[in-house]
Scaffold this motif. Structure first.
Motif, PDB file in Angstrom:
ATOM      1  N   ARG A 231      57.489  63.203  44.372  1.00 16.49           N
ATOM      2  CA  ARG A 231      56.956  61.726  43.890  1.00 16.49           C
ATOM      3  C   ARG A 231      57.950  60.836  44.029  1.00 16.49           C
ATOM      4  O   ARG A 231      58.948  60.737  43.646  1.00 16.49           O
ATOM      5  N   ASP A 232      57.246  59.478  44.242  1.00 19.11           N
ATOM      6  CA  ASP A 232      58.112  58.382  44.181  1.00 19.11           C
ATOM      7  C   ASP A 232      57.453  57.293  42.921  1.00 19.11           C
ATOM      8  O   ASP A 232      56.406  56.571  43.284  1.00 19.11           O
ATOM      9  N   ASN A 233      57.936  57.368  41.755  1.00 18.13           N
ATOM     10  CA  ASN A 233      57.494  56.526  40.737  1.00 18.13           C
ATOM     11  C   ASN A 233      57.153  55.126  41.169  1.00 18.13           C
ATOM     12  O   ASN A 233      56.434  54.446  40.489  1.00 18.13           O
TER      13      ASN A 233
ATOM     14  N   ARG B  69      36.920  74.333  46.442  1.00 20.82           N
ATOM     15  CA  ARG B  69      38.196  73.749  46.342  1.00 20.82           C
ATOM     16  C   ARG B  69      39.181  74.445  45.866  1.00 20.82           C
ATOM     17  O   ARG B  69      39.139  75.043  44.828  1.00 20.82           O
ATOM     18  N   GLU B  70      40.444  74.714  46.419  1.00 22.75           N
ATOM     19  CA  GLU B  70      41.555  75.538  45.927  1.00 22.75           C
ATOM     20  C   GLU B  70      42.751  74.822  45.608  1.00 22.75           C
ATOM     21  O   GLU B  70      43.046  73.848  46.436  1.00 22.75           O
ATOM     22  N   PHE B  71      43.435  75.259  44.432  1.00 28.03           N
ATOM     23  CA  PHE B  71      44.654  74.380  44.182  1.00 28.03           C
ATOM     24  C   PHE B  71      45.754  74.834  45.167  1.00 28.03           C
ATOM     25  O   PHE B  71      45.808  75.814  45.679  1.00 28.03           O
ATOM     26  N   VAL B  72      46.502  73.824  45.567  1.00 30.64           N
ATOM     27  CA  VAL B  72      47.664  73.879  46.514  1.00 30.64           C
ATOM     28  C   VAL B  72      49.043  73.474  45.584  1.00 30.64           C
ATOM     29  O   VAL B  72      49.820  74.528  45.782  1.00 30.64           O
ATOM     30  N   ALA B  73      48.992  72.487  45.004  1.00 32.72           N
ATOM     31  CA  ALA B  73      50.559  72.113  44.297  1.00 32.72           C
ATOM     32  C   ALA B  73      49.994  70.981  43.387  1.00 32.72           C
ATOM     33  O   ALA B  73      48.917  70.169  43.595  1.00 32.72           O
ATOM     34  N   ALA B  74      51.098  70.759  42.419  1.00 32.62           N
ATOM     35  CA  ALA B  74      50.810  69.738  41.587  1.00 32.62           C
ATOM     36  C   ALA B  74      52.357  69.227  40.872  1.00 32.62           C
ATOM     37  O   ALA B  74      53.476  70.016  41.426  1.00 32.62           O
ATOM     38  N   ILE B  75      52.400  68.005  40.571  1.00 34.85           N
ATOM     39  CA  ILE B  75      53.782  67.651  40.131  1.00 34.85           C
ATOM     40  C   ILE B  75      53.449  66.541  38.916  1.00 34.85           C
ATOM     41  O   ILE B  75      52.519  65.855  38.558  1.00 34.85           O
ATOM     42  N   THR B  76      54.404  66.895  37.772  1.00 33.32           N
ATOM     43  CA  THR B  76      54.192  66.048  36.630  1.00 33.32           C
ATOM     44  C   THR B  76      54.976  64.732  36.857  1.00 33.32           C
ATOM     45  O   THR B  76      55.939  64.624  37.652  1.00 33.32           O
ATOM     46  N   TRP B  77      54.094  63.509  36.409  1.00 31.48           N
ATOM     47  CA  TRP B  77      54.352  62.388  36.931  1.00 31.48           C
ATOM     48  C   TRP B  77      55.816  61.990  36.440  1.00 31.48           C
ATOM     49  O   TRP B  77      56.517  61.293  37.211  1.00 31.48           O
ATOM     50  N   ARG B  78      56.236  62.200  35.289  1.00 32.28           N
ATOM     51  CA  ARG B  78      57.543  61.700  34.629  1.00 32.28           C
ATOM     52  C   ARG B  78      58.454  62.672  35.049  1.00 32.28           C
ATOM     53  O   ARG B  78      59.691  62.206  35.615  1.00 32.28           O
TER      54      ARG B  78
END
Length: 124
Positions: A72-74, A45-54
């Motif tokens: 993201r939509d919190n 499995r390979e990393f694609v993307a990430a986002i910090t929640w806050r």
């Protein structure tokens, strides 16, 4: 525990677009960041993307930078992966994952809960 459900996968021609969604339920207040990974049979499995929640800071693998957008939509507790200019090599099962502790976002081991995955197939 956080439950994650991905949607939006499918079959698309090369050059096309898809938007994946990942809805989180449960103890979402624990989420520090959300990641997207992908896996092809026989490969890791390979990393694609990430986002910090806050803060909403997004990070991308070099292979998708400039083509994929993570958001993201919190309020809805949902993250999105807008994929454009898709290539056959983007074909994979895409997984979203939630991290409660942060750390290196590209590292699988830093994620605590995973979705079931959604298939993306890009035809040439």
């Amino acid at each position: 525990q956080v439950q994650l459900v991905e949607s939006g996968g499918g079959l698309v021609q090369a050059g096309g677009s898809l938007r994946l969604s990942c809805a989180a339920t449960g103890r979402t207040f624990r989420i520090v960041s959300m990641g997207w990974f992908r896996q092809v049979p026989g490969k890791e499995r390979e990393f694609v993307a990430a986002i910090t929640w806050r803060g909403g800071s997004a990070y991308y693998a070099d292979s998708v930078k400039g083509r994929f957008t993570n958001s993201r939509d919190n309020v809805k507790n949902t993250v999105y992966l807008q994929m454009s200019s898709l290539k056959p090599e983007d074909t994979a099962v895409y997984y979203c994952a939630a991290s409660f502790s942060g750390g290196v976002l590209a590292t699988e081991g830093n994620y605590d809960n995973w979705g079931q995955g959604t298939q993306v197939t890009v035809s040439s």
